[in-house]
Design a protein around this motif. Structure first.
Motif, mmCIF file in Angstrom:
data_model
loop_
_atom_site.group_PDB
_atom_site.id
_atom_site.type_symbol
_atom_site.label_atom_id
_atom_site.label_comp_id
_atom_site.label_asym_id
_atom_site.label_seq_id
_atom_site.Cartn_x
_atom_site.Cartn_y
_atom_site.Cartn_z
ATOM 1 N N ALA A 115 -0.412 -10.644 0.429
ATOM 2 C CA ALA A 115 -1.371 -9.970 -0.350
ATOM 3 C C ALA A 115 -1.086 -8.601 -0.357
ATOM 4 N N MET A 116 -0.769 -8.056 0.465
ATOM 5 C CA MET A 116 -0.659 -6.543 0.540
ATOM 6 C C MET A 116 0.700 -6.067 -0.524
ATOM 7 N N ILE A 117 1.453 -7.019 -0.658
ATOM 8 C CA ILE A 117 2.720 -6.871 -1.507
ATOM 9 C C ILE A 117 2.133 -6.949 -3.024
ATOM 10 N N TRP A 118 1.215 -7.893 -2.946
ATOM 11 C CA TRP A 118 0.907 -8.277 -4.498
ATOM 12 C C TRP A 118 -0.533 -7.437 -5.002
ATOM 13 N N PHE A 119 -1.310 -7.198 -4.187
ATOM 14 C CA PHE A 119 -2.702 -6.575 -4.471
ATOM 15 C C PHE A 119 -3.090 -5.230 -4.024
ATOM 16 N N PRO A 120 -3.906 -4.375 -4.749
ATOM 17 C CA PRO A 120 -4.569 -3.185 -4.122
ATOM 18 C C PRO A 120 -5.191 -3.371 -2.836
ATOM 19 N N SER A 121 -5.406 -2.358 -1.876
ATOM 20 C CA SER A 121 -5.809 -2.674 -0.691
ATOM 21 C C SER A 121 -7.246 -3.448 -0.655
ATOM 22 N N GLY A 122 -8.032 -2.957 -1.672
ATOM 23 C CA GLY A 122 -9.439 -3.633 -1.652
ATOM 24 C C GLY A 122 -9.638 -4.882 -2.084
ATOM 25 N N ILE A 123 -8.412 -5.242 -2.552
ATOM 26 C CA ILE A 123 -8.486 -6.917 -3.163
ATOM 27 C C ILE A 123 -7.863 -7.781 -1.957
ATOM 28 N N VAL A 124 -6.925 -7.115 -1.206
ATOM 29 C CA VAL A 124 -6.240 -8.002 -0.087
ATOM 30 C C VAL A 124 -7.034 -8.738 0.625
#
Lengths: 253, 236
Positions: A115-124
């Motif tokens: 998720a850290m590769i795919w999304f900004p930190s707040g969404i992870v």
């Protein structure tokens, strides 16, 4: 024994259990004698009060709460709709089974890292919590729908009750107690995964970020204080769902 | 229109339950099917109600949606009020308001108008039976099917609920098929009684009852002498 007496006995037992836990903790910290390893409970309490009075605390707490609630809402929406489909149809259940098995077997850290590769930190944290929690809701809701009394279903069939009425008026209420248990499992898991996701992805405002910053600074008492905040979030939601479960079980009696 | 089964056979795996049953159910009458426990009476009703389609033989006049079924248990939704329980089976024939009004009337007819908002959990066994009867009579069916509907009640409640059933059926005129293992109940309810043999069940005798209502009571001598004939038929 009177019900009121039983309730006050249970409360007294709970207070006693907390006191024993605090005593063991205190004795442990005295035996170790190093705050950096295991700070004393009163030190953690004073740190918690200090952290709570900091400017950023309310923002961190509300951001984490919002992420937890968002994860909960999305997981339940997915879980209820897919769980209902899986409960009603063997075909749906068979089609969902591989995806659910894979998500259940995948370690939470692997999901957070991806998720850290795919999304900004707040969404992870939200994404990770949803991926971990919705299969739990699917399983609970499907089990609830399938637990409908077959004699009631036969009755409805003999009177020719339409399928949509059977679903809405018989299967759904039968699944209601399972829905409450699904909600409780999902919210508990959501808090844990959201905080874990925040520790790794470090959004600007988050309980997990506070925890990670304290760890980096070797402020063990502050780590404990942030952990306590996480536990309190979980405890409050547990109490709310206890109440909800009781109401739902009344409704089905 | 008459109702009939011809050569009706049903098996569960190796176990033959109905062994080629021939039986007529005259329209407008209460036919009681009397047989020992476990002889296949419930299987017969499930076939007549259209719940079980895995059988051989002919079933004439019955079919899914044509019958109101009163089961051995109340089969009421515990989360719904008495009125909602009755209205649920009416919804495909009418809108919600009409279904609720019909359910209210049906509950009033069984003496439960005051309890129409109560849930089954708050009702006695006799009241729940009355709700199940109200549901069956409110449903626009051609025939009533009753599976040992009164056996779980104590004698006094049982007589009062049976009287209620007979009264409603008399006014309604619908055909009814009642299955029971209780000989006195059969005499009390039936205008025709068919006795079945044990598994695989076949029709043994058919009796047309001419006893007046007052001679059918549990304390009646006339009923007692007829009872002996029925026992003879079942045990022969």
């Amino acid at each position: 024994m009177m019900p009121g007496t039983r309730t006050s006995r249970a409360k007294a037992d709970a207070v006693l259990a907390v006191a024993v836990l605090a005593a063991v903790w205190k004795l442990g910290s005295m035996a170790i004698g190093a705050d950096i390893v295991l700070p004393a409970p009163e030190r953690v309490l004073s740190t918690l009060l200090r952290v709570a009075s900091d400017d950023g605390f309310a923002a961190a707490l509300s951001a984490t709460a919002l992420r937890g609630l968002a994860s909960f809402g999305i997981s339940m929406a997915l879980g209820v709709s897919l769980g209902f489909a899986a409960g009603l149809s063997d075909r749906c259940r068979a089609m969902l089974a591989p995806a659910l098995t894979v998500t259940r077997a995948t370690p939470v850290l692997a999901i957070i890292l991806l998720a850290m590769i795919w999304f900004p930190s707040g969404i992870v944290p939200v994404f990770s919590a949803v991926v971990m929690a919705f299969p739990v809701a699917v399983a609970d809701v499907a089990a609830g729908v399938r637990s409908t009394d077959p004699r009631l279903l036969d009755m409805a069939r003999s009177f020719g009750v339409p399928a949509r009425d059977i679903a809405a008026r018989i299967r759904f209420p039968s699944a209601a107690p399972h829905l409450a248990s699904a909600a409780r499992n999902v919210i508990g898991l959501s808090w844990k995964v959201v905080v874990a996701g925040e520790v790794l992805s470090q959004p600007a405002r988050a309980v997990g970020t506070g925890m990670q910053n304290a760890r980096v600074m070797l402020e063990t008492a502050e780590v404990f204080a942030w952990v306590t905040v996480g536990i309190l979030l979980c405890a409050v939601s547990d109490a709310l769902f206890d109440l909800l479960s009781r109401r739902l079980s009344w409704a089905t009696k | 229109m008459g109702y009939e089964v011809k050569g009706l056979a049903k098996s569960f795996g190796e176990l033959r339950v109905l062994g080629g049953l021939d039986l007529e159910f005259p329209a407008g009458r209460v036919t009681v099917v009397l047989g020992p426990s476990g002889c296949g009476k419930t299987s017969l009703l499930n076939i007549l109600a259209g719940l079980d389609e895995d059988y051989s033989g002919e079933v004439l006049g019955f079919g899914p949606g044509k019958a109101s079924y009163v089961f051995q248990e109340d089969r009421l939704m515990p989360w719904m009020s008495a009125m909602d329980n009755v209205a649920l089976v009416l919804r495909r024939f009418m809108d919600r308001d009409h279904a609720m009004a019909t359910a209210e009337e049906a509950l009033a007819a069984v003496g439960l108008h005051g309890s129409r908002g109560s849930k089954p959990g708050a009702m006695s066994g006799g009241m729940r039976r009355r709700v199940a009867l109200a549901r069956a009579f409110a449903y626009p069916s051609e025939v009533l099917l009753l599976d040992e509907p009164f056996s779980s009640l104590d004698l006094r409640t049982r007589i009062s609920v049976m009287d209620l059933f007979l009264d409603l059926r008399e006014r309604d005129g619908r055909s009814a098929v009642v299955v029971t293992h209780d000989v006195r109940e059969a005499i009390y309810l039936g205008s025709r009684i068919a006795t079945l043999s044990d598994k695989p069940a076949k029709t043994r005798d058919v009796f047309d009852l001419t006893l007046a209502k007052e001679d059918r009571g549990f304390a009646s001598r006339a009923a007692a002498s007829f009872e002996a004939r029925l026992y003879e038929s079942i045990l022969s």
